[in-house]
Design a protein around this motif. Structure first.
Motif, PDB file in Angstrom:
ATOM      1  N   GLU A  26       0.854  -1.182   0.000  1.00  0.00           N
ATOM      2  CA  GLU A  26       0.000   0.000   0.000  1.00  0.00           C
ATOM      3  C   GLU A  26       0.888   1.229   0.000  1.00  0.00           C
ATOM      4  O   GLU A  26       1.887   1.292   0.714  1.00  0.00           O
ATOM      5  N   TYR A  61     -10.238  12.159  -3.018  1.00  0.00           N
ATOM      6  CA  TYR A  61      -9.574  10.862  -2.848  1.00  0.00           C
ATOM      7  C   TYR A  61     -10.106   9.842  -3.849  1.00  0.00           C
ATOM      8  O   TYR A  61     -11.292   9.817  -4.180  1.00  0.00           O
ATOM      9  N   PHE A  63      -8.546   5.644  -5.499  1.00  0.00           N
ATOM     10  CA  PHE A  63      -7.503   4.634  -5.339  1.00  0.00           C
ATOM     11  C   PHE A  63      -7.336   3.865  -6.645  1.00  0.00           C
ATOM     12  O   PHE A  63      -8.180   3.923  -7.542  1.00  0.00           O
ATOM     13  N   HIS A  78      -3.220   4.822  -2.755  1.00  0.00           N
ATOM     14  CA  HIS A  78      -4.252   5.784  -2.375  1.00  0.00           C
ATOM     15  C   HIS A  78      -3.895   7.128  -2.993  1.00  0.00           C
ATOM     16  O   HIS A  78      -2.832   7.691  -2.723  1.00  0.00           O
TER      17      HIS A  78
END
Length: 396
Positions: A26, A61, A63, A78
């Motif tokens: 991540e 935001y 992803f 992200h």
């Protein structure tokens, strides 16, 4: 015994690395830069999305998942996009947090077609970014349970330069990986003359180098440049192999990976022919003043001429704007009615011989001393009238 212990430690570290490699990764990619400079376009291309992405109006935001070839899982990045240019730079602290600082990378997109805004946008965003990163690193130093997180952040900033770089003492690399993308290169080549193009390119090379950033030019009309830009973002987000291509010719689209440039190659700030010599205490100030000589700073991004963000067309909303206009008209009518009533009150007061309230300082009440003096004046006039009447009666 000692030799066995060393082998045990090595085996433990190897197992930990293998376990980490088998887990999905991540990361966090923060995209900032000029308003309407192409941030949303870069994100859409990076995330392989065909739908048209609307420009961000704040901090937005999303992803993106990518198959990890070393395991069966998918790596996740992200994506945070900060809209509004540098006007919303305070929101950076929302993303820059202690728990993600070691997985954070920053992409700063600058609009080459508006060179008068370049330095201002870069300076304001970099200042806020450094402030947020410095605060997080300080927190990591105070939280011993997080181990050597702050040391790792410092190491990341210098990793691209090595120990033998000639400019080590003059650099101040950001403690997170950062790349500067100069967008709209095609428009830049058509609208800015060759001499000023060299000024912009050398200035951006200087700013990128001293801050430990990679620098790359891009244009949506060039498929080759878009592919290179996406590859750069993939290396930052997923740790893939970064391109080793270096192109420092100011007459071509620049490709300057972090650590590949040098102050000797960049040279001194370009001066205008016949211009006055510029003196500054620091190299950054010298470059800033020189750049401003070619490109005077434009009005601050995100604000209109009157400094009212509500007038910014980026935030236009038909229903809200219509209601705002109606309320403005009602307020103007109310002010006129209030002023008319005040004038009528003054006129009636003059007609009746009453004292007219003063408006000095916005206070329409009588001052106590003024009221007291007025009372004395009224009493004196009354006494004179009485005295005059008495004298008349005596004469009769």
């Amino acid at each position: 015994m000692a030799q066995k212990l060393i082998w045990d430690v090595a085996a433990t570290e190897h197992q930990a690395k293998e376990a980490a490699r088998s887990r999905p990764k991540e990361s966090v990619l923060l995209v900032i830069g000029s308003k309407n400079g192409g941030k949303s376009t870069i994100i859409s291309r990076f995330a392989e999305r065909t739908d048209e992405r609307r420009p961000a109006t704040g901090l937005e935001y999303t992803f993106y998942r990518k198959q990890n070839l070393q395991n069966l899982g998918k790596d996740v990045v992200h994506l945070w996009e900060l809209g509004g240019g540098s006007s919303l730079a305070d929101l950076l602290e929302v993303v820059v947090k202690p728990n993600i600082i070691l997985n954070l990378s920053v992409v700063m997109v600058l609009d080459l077609s508006e060179p008068n805004n370049l330095w201002t946008v870069f300076e304001e965003l970099m200042a806020k970014l450094r402030e947020a990163v410095k605060s997080v690193v300080s927190q990591l130093k105070q939280q011993r349970e997080r181990g050597s997180g702050h040391t790792e952040a410092q190491r990341v900033g210098w990793a691209k330069f090595g120990k033998n770089h000639p400019d080590t003492e003059l650099l101040n690399p950001l403690q997170v990986p950062i790349a500067i993308i100069g967008m709209k290169y095609d428009i830049f080549r058509k609208t800015v003359d060759a001499e000023k193009q060299r000024v912009v390119s050398s200035t951006l090379r200087f700013l990128a180098h001293i801050n430990g950033a990679s620098l790359m030019y891009c244009a949506t009309t060039s498929e080759n440049l878009m592919i290179r830009t996406r590859a750069l973002l993939c290396s930052m987000a997923f740790g893939t192999q970064e391109s080793r291509t270096v192109l420092l010719d100011d007459s071509k689209p620049l490709i300057a990976p972090a650590g590949a440039d040098s102050l000797g190659a960049i040279g001194p700030p370009p001066m205008q022919d016949g211009g006055m010599k510029i003196h500054a205490r620091k190299p950054v100030e010298l470059w800033k003043n020189t750049f401003a000589g070619f490109f005077p700073p434009a009005a601050k991004e995100g604000e209109d001429k009157d400094g009212d963000p509500a007038a910014d067309p980026q935030y236009a909303e038909a229903i809200v704007d219509e209601m705002r206009t109606q309320k403005d008209l009602e307020l103007a009518k109310y002010k006129k009615a209030t002023e008319r009533a005040a004038r009528e009150q003054e006129r009636q007061a003059h007609a009746s011989g009453k004292d007219v309230p003063q408006r000095t300082g916005g206070d329409r009440r009588h001052h106590p001393q003024q009221q007291h003096g007025a009372g004395k004046t009224t009493a004196t006039a009354r006494d004179r009238t009485t005295s005059s009447s008495s004298s008349s009666k005596e004469r009769r």
